[in-house]
Each structure stands twice: as structure tokens, then as C-alpha cells.
Design a protein around this motif. Structure first.
Motif, PDB file in Angstrom:
ATOM      1  N   ARG A 128     -10.788  -6.376   5.799  1.00 43.07           N
ATOM      2  CA  ARG A 128     -11.675  -6.733   4.683  1.00 43.07           C
ATOM      3  C   ARG A 128     -10.913  -7.181   3.443  1.00 43.07           C
ATOM      4  O   ARG A 128     -11.513  -7.719   2.506  1.00 43.07           O
ATOM      5  CB  ARG A 128     -12.591  -5.555   4.337  1.00 43.07           C
ATOM      6  N   LEU A 129      -9.580  -6.966   3.433  1.00 45.22           N
ATOM      7  CA  LEU A 129      -8.760  -7.318   2.275  1.00 45.22           C
ATOM      8  C   LEU A 129      -7.905  -8.558   2.508  1.00 45.22           C
ATOM      9  O   LEU A 129      -7.338  -9.108   1.561  1.00 45.22           O
ATOM     10  CB  LEU A 129      -7.860  -6.146   1.904  1.00 45.22           C
TER      11      LEU A 129
ATOM     12  N   ARG B 268      -6.225   4.253  -3.909  1.00 48.05           N
ATOM     13  CA  ARG B 268      -5.913   4.301  -2.481  1.00 48.05           C
ATOM     14  C   ARG B 268      -6.602   3.129  -1.805  1.00 48.05           C
ATOM     15  O   ARG B 268      -7.642   2.652  -2.274  1.00 48.05           O
ATOM     16  CB  ARG B 268      -6.386   5.623  -1.866  1.00 48.05           C
ATOM     17  N   ILE B 269      -6.058   2.689  -0.676  1.00 42.62           N
ATOM     18  CA  ILE B 269      -6.594   1.498  -0.033  1.00 42.62           C
ATOM     19  C   ILE B 269      -8.042   1.705   0.378  1.00 42.62           C
ATOM     20  O   ILE B 269      -8.870   0.785   0.268  1.00 42.62           O
ATOM     21  CB  ILE B 269      -5.722   1.071   1.172  1.00 42.62           C
ATOM     22  N   GLU B 270      -8.389   2.911   0.827  1.00 47.56           N
ATOM     23  CA  GLU B 270      -9.760   3.151   1.267  1.00 47.56           C
ATOM     24  C   GLU B 270     -10.741   3.189   0.103  1.00 47.56           C
ATOM     25  O   GLU B 270     -11.963   3.099   0.306  1.00 47.56           O
ATOM     26  CB  GLU B 270      -9.850   4.445   2.084  1.00 47.56           C
TER      27      GLU B 270
ATOM     28  N   LEU C 195      -4.626   3.903   9.145  1.00 50.97           N
ATOM     29  CA  LEU C 195      -5.431   3.675   7.946  1.00 50.97           C
ATOM     30  C   LEU C 195      -5.257   2.254   7.439  1.00 50.97           C
ATOM     31  O   LEU C 195      -6.237   1.587   7.087  1.00 50.97           O
ATOM     32  CB  LEU C 195      -5.039   4.683   6.864  1.00 50.97           C
TER      33      LEU C 195
ATOM     34  N   LYS D 189     -12.843  -1.443  -3.697  1.00 48.12           N
ATOM     35  CA  LYS D 189     -14.191  -1.980  -3.502  1.00 48.12           C
ATOM     36  C   LYS D 189     -14.122  -3.476  -3.190  1.00 48.12           C
ATOM     37  O   LYS D 189     -13.210  -4.163  -3.653  1.00 48.12           O
ATOM     38  CB  LYS D 189     -15.036  -1.746  -4.755  1.00 48.12           C
TER      39      LYS D 189
ATOM     40  N   ALA E 246      -7.112  -0.154   9.711  1.00 46.46           N
ATOM     41  CA  ALA E 246      -8.562  -0.020   9.617  1.00 46.46           C
ATOM     42  C   ALA E 246      -9.109  -0.724   8.378  1.00 46.46           C
ATOM     43  O   ALA E 246     -10.202  -1.307   8.414  1.00 46.46           O
ATOM     44  CB  ALA E 246      -8.952   1.458   9.597  1.00 46.46           C
ATOM     45  N   GLU E 247      -8.345  -0.678   7.282  1.00 48.23           N
ATOM     46  CA  GLU E 247      -8.825  -1.233   6.019  1.00 48.23           C
ATOM     47  C   GLU E 247      -8.415  -2.689   5.795  1.00 48.23           C
ATOM     48  O   GLU E 247      -9.025  -3.394   4.994  1.00 48.23           O
ATOM     49  CB  GLU E 247      -8.304  -0.383   4.855  1.00 48.23           C
ATOM     50  N   ALA E 248      -7.380  -3.148   6.487  1.00 49.00           N
ATOM     51  CA  ALA E 248      -6.795  -4.458   6.198  1.00 49.00           C
ATOM     52  C   ALA E 248      -7.743  -5.643   6.389  1.00 49.00           C
ATOM     53  O   ALA E 248      -7.749  -6.557   5.550  1.00 49.00           O
ATOM     54  CB  ALA E 248      -5.534  -4.666   7.043  1.00 49.00           C
TER      55      ALA E 248
ATOM     56  N   VAL F 242       0.840  -1.197   0.000  1.00 48.06           N
ATOM     57  CA  VAL F 242       0.000   0.000   0.000  1.00 48.06           C
ATOM     58  C   VAL F 242       0.879   1.252   0.000  1.00 48.06           C
ATOM     59  O   VAL F 242       1.774   1.398   0.832  1.00 48.06           O
ATOM     60  CB  VAL F 242      -0.929   0.009   1.227  1.00 48.06           C
TER      61      VAL F 242
END
Length: 231
Positions: A177-178, A146-148, A170, A151, A173-175, A95
Motif C-alpha cells: 500500500r506504500l 511505525r509502518i503499521e 511486517l 495512514k 505485509a505493509e509495503a 523503516v
């Protein structure tokens, strides 16, 4: 944190610096990998004169603070209980990769990795496409985003998410779901993590100094805590 020790003189040539730096980190590099990294360095230096790809201006700084800093990840990416296990199909999302750090450097050292390089800058992405083509790398994808903004189902899942340049809050927070089940996050930091982020466990944290400059660095490997539904 105590101040770093005085810098030590580095080898005269980029190839020698990469070879010696890798050995100091415990990450030996093959002559083939060194040759590709030297070509990578030459193109990066040429492009960097017109496009701001890295904040490090000299080849010596790029080798030490970009290439060797990235390669240090292999002190954790190795077969050992509880750590990332490299091998065919290991899916890595890097990222904010910029000019390819650490993701493309990891790919050159371990060609079996399947690497997605996430970078929102069109100019930096153009360089990534150029250097991937020049080096003949397969199994590396450039994604301008961007990571956020990713989809669900657009990419992933990934076994490992890495980042050197994006805020850890960040990334963490996003990791979830991925990541694939048992997926992990590897953060490149200047100092150890003072507080464990909510919802995560620290699997391992390693502090070291960069070869030649002795700048302090810390690698923090985390995984989300799986919360099982209650009956």
C-alpha cells in the motif's frame, strides 16, 4: 550456515576503515562522503553514551556493522536490468531506521535519493534531526511513527522500502500500500531467504561477508506480484 572466517585486522583510522571497507564491498566512497561519515560516527558515539542509538559500542563495530552494512545496498542499487535505478526523485522509505541505518547512510552516498526515515523512538528521532542539520543534508525527512500506523496518503508512494531492524513479515505485509507501481523492497538479512513470501517475487539475492569481521550478510530484493483484475 557455515561459520564465518576469522576476522581480519582493520585500518587504524575511521576514515581509512571506511575507504577500505567501501572498496572491499565494491562501493567506492569519495573523500567528501568519508569526511561526512566520520563526523556522523563521532556524533553517534557521543550521543550513544547517553542514548541507546545502536547496539554496537565501539567505533570499529559501528563502521563495520552499521555503516558498511548499510552501504552494501549499493551492490543492488545500481543501473542494471531488473534492479533499482538510482537518480533524481528516487523515493526511499527506511523503516525502523534507528540512528539512520541504512537510510541516512544511503543518502550521504547518493544525495539524489529522497529519503524518509521512519522511527518510532523520540530520542532516536531527535538524533536524526540533529545529525541531518549538522551535516546539512537536504531531501531527508524524519517521521516519528511505525509502518503499521501510517495512514493512506500520509506519505509515499515510494520506489524502494528498506529495513534492517523490523520483522520482514511486517514490512512485506505493509509495503504494497506504500509502494509506487514497480516499487521494490530491500531486506537486510543474516542469511538467505528460505521461502519466497506469498504475493512477492525475489528479484535478486546477494550474500556476502562484512569487511574486517567476515560476518555473513544477505541482501534480498523483492517486488509485489501484480494481480491483474479478470474481465
Amino acid at each position: 550456515m557455515s561459520p564465518s572466517s576469522p576476522a581480519t585486522p582493520g585500518p587504524a583510522s575511521p576514515a581509512a576503515a571506511l575507504m577500505e571497507g567501501g572498496l572491499r564491498l565494491g562501493v567506492p566512497l569519495s573523500p567528501h562522503t568519508v569526511a561526512r561519515l566520520v563526523l556522523y560516527l563521532q556524533e553517534l558515539t557521543r550521543w550513544n553514551a547517553k542514548v541507546n542509538l545502536t547496539g554496537h559500542a565501539t567505533p570499529a563495530d559501528i563502521i563495520n556493522k552499521d555503516f558498511l552494512d548499510s552501504l552494501a545496498a549499493f551492490t543492488l542499487i545500481k543501473p542494471a536490468p531488473g534492479l533499482i535505478r538510482p537518480g533524481p526523485g528516487l523515493r526511499v522509505l527506511d523503516v525502523g531506521t534507528g540512528a539512520g541505518f541504512p537510510g541516512l547512510v544511503l543518502k550521504l552516498q547518493d544525495p539524489d535519493l529522497a529519503v524518509t526515515l521512519l522511527e518510532p523512538s523520540q530520542k532516536k528521532a531527535a538524533f536524526l534531526h540533529h545529525i541531518i542539520g549538522l551535516l546539512g543534508v537536504s531531501g531527508a525527512t524524519v517521521l516519528i511513527a511505525r509502518i503499521e500506523g501510517l495512514k493512506p496518503g500520509q506519505v509515499g508512494p515510494f520506489d524502494l522500502i528498506t529495513s534492517r531492524a523490523v520483522r520482514p513479515e511486517l514490512i512485506l505485509a505493509e509495503a504494497p500500500r506504500l509502494l509506487a507501481p514497480s516499487g521494490q523492497v530491500l531486506l537486510f538479512r543474516a542469511s538467505p531467504m528460505e521461502n519466497i513470501p506469498p504475493g512477492y517475487q525475489v528479484l535478486r539475492e546477494v550474500s556476502f561477508t562484512l569487511p574486517f569481521t567476515n560476518d555473513p550478510r544477505t541482501l534480498t530484493l523483492l517486488s509485489p506480484i501484480l494481480i491483474l483484475p479478470q474481465n
